[in-house]
Design a protein around this motif. Sequence first.
Motif, PDB file in Angstrom:
ATOM      1  N   LEU A  72       0.818  -1.206   0.000  1.00  0.00           N
ATOM      2  CA  LEU A  72       0.000   0.000   0.000  1.00  0.00           C
ATOM      3  C   LEU A  72       0.856   1.262   0.000  1.00  0.00           C
ATOM      4  O   LEU A  72       0.508   2.255  -0.657  1.00  0.00           O
ATOM      5  CB  LEU A  72      -0.950  -0.003   1.201  1.00  0.00           C
ATOM      6  N   ARG A  73       1.992   1.233   0.740  1.00  0.00           N
ATOM      7  CA  ARG A  73       2.910   2.383   0.709  1.00  0.00           C
ATOM      8  C   ARG A  73       3.455   2.571  -0.699  1.00  0.00           C
ATOM      9  O   ARG A  73       3.558   3.698  -1.196  1.00  0.00           O
ATOM     10  CB  ARG A  73       4.065   2.181   1.700  1.00  0.00           C
ATOM     11  N   HIS A  74       3.801   1.448  -1.334  1.00  0.00           N
ATOM     12  CA  HIS A  74       4.324   1.510  -2.697  1.00  0.00           C
ATOM     13  C   HIS A  74       3.255   2.044  -3.650  1.00  0.00           C
ATOM     14  O   HIS A  74       3.527   2.893  -4.504  1.00  0.00           O
ATOM     15  CB  HIS A  74       4.772   0.113  -3.129  1.00  0.00           C
ATOM     16  N   TYR A  75       2.030   1.556  -3.482  1.00  0.00           N
ATOM     17  CA  TYR A  75       0.912   1.995  -4.328  1.00  0.00           C
ATOM     18  C   TYR A  75       0.674   3.494  -4.177  1.00  0.00           C
ATOM     19  O   TYR A  75       0.478   4.220  -5.160  1.00  0.00           O
ATOM     20  CB  TYR A  75      -0.346   1.214  -3.934  1.00  0.00           C
ATOM     21  N   GLU A  76       0.714   3.976  -2.934  1.00  0.00           N
ATOM     22  CA  GLU A  76       0.503   5.400  -2.683  1.00  0.00           C
ATOM     23  C   GLU A  76       1.623   6.240  -3.292  1.00  0.00           C
ATOM     24  O   GLU A  76       1.366   7.325  -3.830  1.00  0.00           O
ATOM     25  CB  GLU A  76       0.418   5.653  -1.174  1.00  0.00           C
ATOM     26  N   THR A  77       2.849   5.719  -3.211  1.00  0.00           N
ATOM     27  CA  THR A  77       3.984   6.447  -3.774  1.00  0.00           C
ATOM     28  C   THR A  77       3.854   6.567  -5.291  1.00  0.00           C
ATOM     29  O   THR A  77       4.060   7.645  -5.869  1.00  0.00           O
ATOM     30  CB  THR A  77       5.311   5.733  -3.431  1.00  0.00           C
ATOM     31  N   VAL A  78       3.512   5.464  -5.947  1.00  0.00           N
ATOM     32  CA  VAL A  78       3.339   5.488  -7.405  1.00  0.00           C
ATOM     33  C   VAL A  78       2.188   6.412  -7.776  1.00  0.00           C
ATOM     34  O   VAL A  78       2.292   7.199  -8.734  1.00  0.00           O
ATOM     35  CB  VAL A  78       3.087   4.060  -7.949  1.00  0.00           C
ATOM     36  N   SER A  79       1.089   6.355  -7.020  1.00  0.00           N
ATOM     37  CA  SER A  79      -0.055   7.231  -7.302  1.00  0.00           C
ATOM     38  C   SER A  79       0.334   8.694  -7.184  1.00  0.00           C
ATOM     39  O   SER A  79      -0.058   9.528  -8.011  1.00  0.00           O
ATOM     40  CB  SER A  79      -1.209   6.912  -6.341  1.00  0.00           C
ATOM     41  N   ASP A  80       1.113   9.007  -6.137  1.00  0.00           N
ATOM     42  CA  ASP A  80       1.576  10.384  -5.952  1.00  0.00           C
ATOM     43  C   ASP A  80       2.468  10.824  -7.108  1.00  0.00           C
ATOM     44  O   ASP A  80       2.372  11.964  -7.584  1.00  0.00           O
ATOM     45  CB  ASP A  80       2.334  10.524  -4.633  1.00  0.00           C
ATOM     46  N   GLU A  81       3.349   9.913  -7.545  1.00  0.00           N
ATOM     47  CA  GLU A  81       4.239  10.238  -8.669  1.00  0.00           C
ATOM     48  C   GLU A  81       3.422  10.545  -9.923  1.00  0.00           C
ATOM     49  O   GLU A  81       3.695  11.509 -10.641  1.00  0.00           O
ATOM     50  CB  GLU A  81       5.179   9.070  -8.943  1.00  0.00           C
ATOM     51  N   MET A  82       2.408   9.719 -10.183  1.00  0.00           N
ATOM     52  CA  MET A  82       1.585   9.923 -11.370  1.00  0.00           C
ATOM     53  C   MET A  82       0.784  11.215 -11.278  1.00  0.00           C
ATOM     54  O   MET A  82       0.613  11.928 -12.274  1.00  0.00           O
ATOM     55  CB  MET A  82       0.640   8.727 -11.556  1.00  0.00           C
ATOM     56  N   LEU A  83       0.282  11.516 -10.067  1.00  0.00           N
ATOM     57  CA  LEU A  83      -0.469  12.746  -9.874  1.00  0.00           C
ATOM     58  C   LEU A  83       0.406  13.969 -10.132  1.00  0.00           C
ATOM     59  O   LEU A  83      -0.005  14.926 -10.795  1.00  0.00           O
ATOM     60  CB  LEU A  83      -1.042  12.794  -8.451  1.00  0.00           C
ATOM     61  N   ARG A  84       1.637  13.927  -9.631  1.00  0.00           N
ATOM     62  CA  ARG A  84       2.554  15.053  -9.855  1.00  0.00           C
ATOM     63  C   ARG A  84       2.845  15.233 -11.339  1.00  0.00           C
ATOM     64  O   ARG A  84       2.932  16.358 -11.838  1.00  0.00           O
ATOM     65  CB  ARG A  84       3.858  14.832  -9.090  1.00  0.00           C
ATOM     66  N   LEU A  85       3.029  14.108 -12.023  1.00  0.00           N
ATOM     67  CA  LEU A  85       3.304  14.192 -13.454  1.00  0.00           C
ATOM     68  C   LEU A  85       2.110  14.774 -14.206  1.00  0.00           C
ATOM     69  O   LEU A  85       2.271  15.594 -15.110  1.00  0.00           O
ATOM     70  CB  LEU A  85       3.651  12.809 -14.010  1.00  0.00           C
ATOM     71  N   ARG A  86       0.873  14.357 -13.830  1.00  0.00           N
ATOM     72  CA  ARG A  86      -0.332  14.862 -14.509  1.00  0.00           C
ATOM     73  C   ARG A  86      -0.509  16.354 -14.269  1.00  0.00           C
ATOM     74  O   ARG A  86      -0.926  17.099 -15.149  1.00  0.00           O
ATOM     75  CB  ARG A  86      -1.572  14.105 -14.014  1.00  0.00           C
ATOM     76  N   GLU A  87      -0.213  16.771 -13.057  1.00  0.00           N
ATOM     77  CA  GLU A  87      -0.410  18.181 -12.717  1.00  0.00           C
ATOM     78  C   GLU A  87       0.791  19.046 -13.063  1.00  0.00           C
ATOM     79  O   GLU A  87       0.748  20.262 -12.890  1.00  0.00           O
ATOM     80  CB  GLU A  87      -0.721  18.310 -11.224  1.00  0.00           C
TER      81      GLU A  87
END
Length: 301
Positions: A72-87
């Motif tokens: 879940l920590r890994h999933y959250e980290t990847v999600s955050d990375e993708m969100l930063r890239l999108r924004e």
Amino acid sequence: MDIKQLQYFVAIVDQSTFTKAANTLHISQPSLSAAIKKLEMEAGFPLFDRASRNIGITKEGKILYQEAKKLLRHYETVSDEMLRLREEGPLELSIGLIESSMFFVPKILTVFKREFSNVRISLLETLSLSDVEKALNNFNIHLAITNQYIQNEDIETIPIYKENLVALLPLGHYLENKDYLQIKDLEGEVFIVSKEGFQTRKDILNAFKKSGINPNIQFEIERFETGCSLVENNLGITIVPENYVRYAKKHECSIKPIDNSNISRTVYIAYDKNRYLSPLVMRFILLIRSFFENEINREKL
């Protein structure tokens, strides 16, 4: 088995009851119970001991809980990375450092910032073994530059360079006239050393032990800078990495090589193998390795 099922399972363990977990997750308790039963069927074993009034977790459940937390920590980290890239927000790189790594890190950062000008960089001191492991396991840093070889199956540890350790003496010390020192020369001298948990301390005390000498430890420190200051004030002798004194500010003390093959240390890059490492993190790691490969090649010329 999917992410949502694992989130539900972890929430129940953290909240201790299905009711509290359902409230936290904003779902009905029957829906939560059904999801956990489905997870148990897919896993092939019960996750909770329902025989008692208070829900207890089974041995198998404890194993799944630990692994689910990592995932879940890994999933959250990847999600955050993708969100930063999108924004298109500022990208980030967090690096854990030992004190002596500052002789080369600024040079690498100069090259790195030319390529990734918008990256926001955090430099955090992670000195002891526990500091490094905790920072990596909690995803507080992307990578660490450390002199600790980490015995952890989740952490990759790559050697980047090896260096000798040297002795620092107060100016005017009677050993100052020697071209180099033996470990036995330091017997009985007031000694300054890193505190427990630091690899440099282990390396130094191991060399003393192999020489049959018990050091007269009077001061324990965390930073080499503190040790140098104590030496400058004639409070004892210390041993530090040669690159620290070579590149740090000039100290008012005498630097002596030690004629002992046991007095050296290796510096590593370490990162969590379970964490997603973005291209910019991998690029920084490559720049570090290339820097020292070029240094070795220059020394051979």
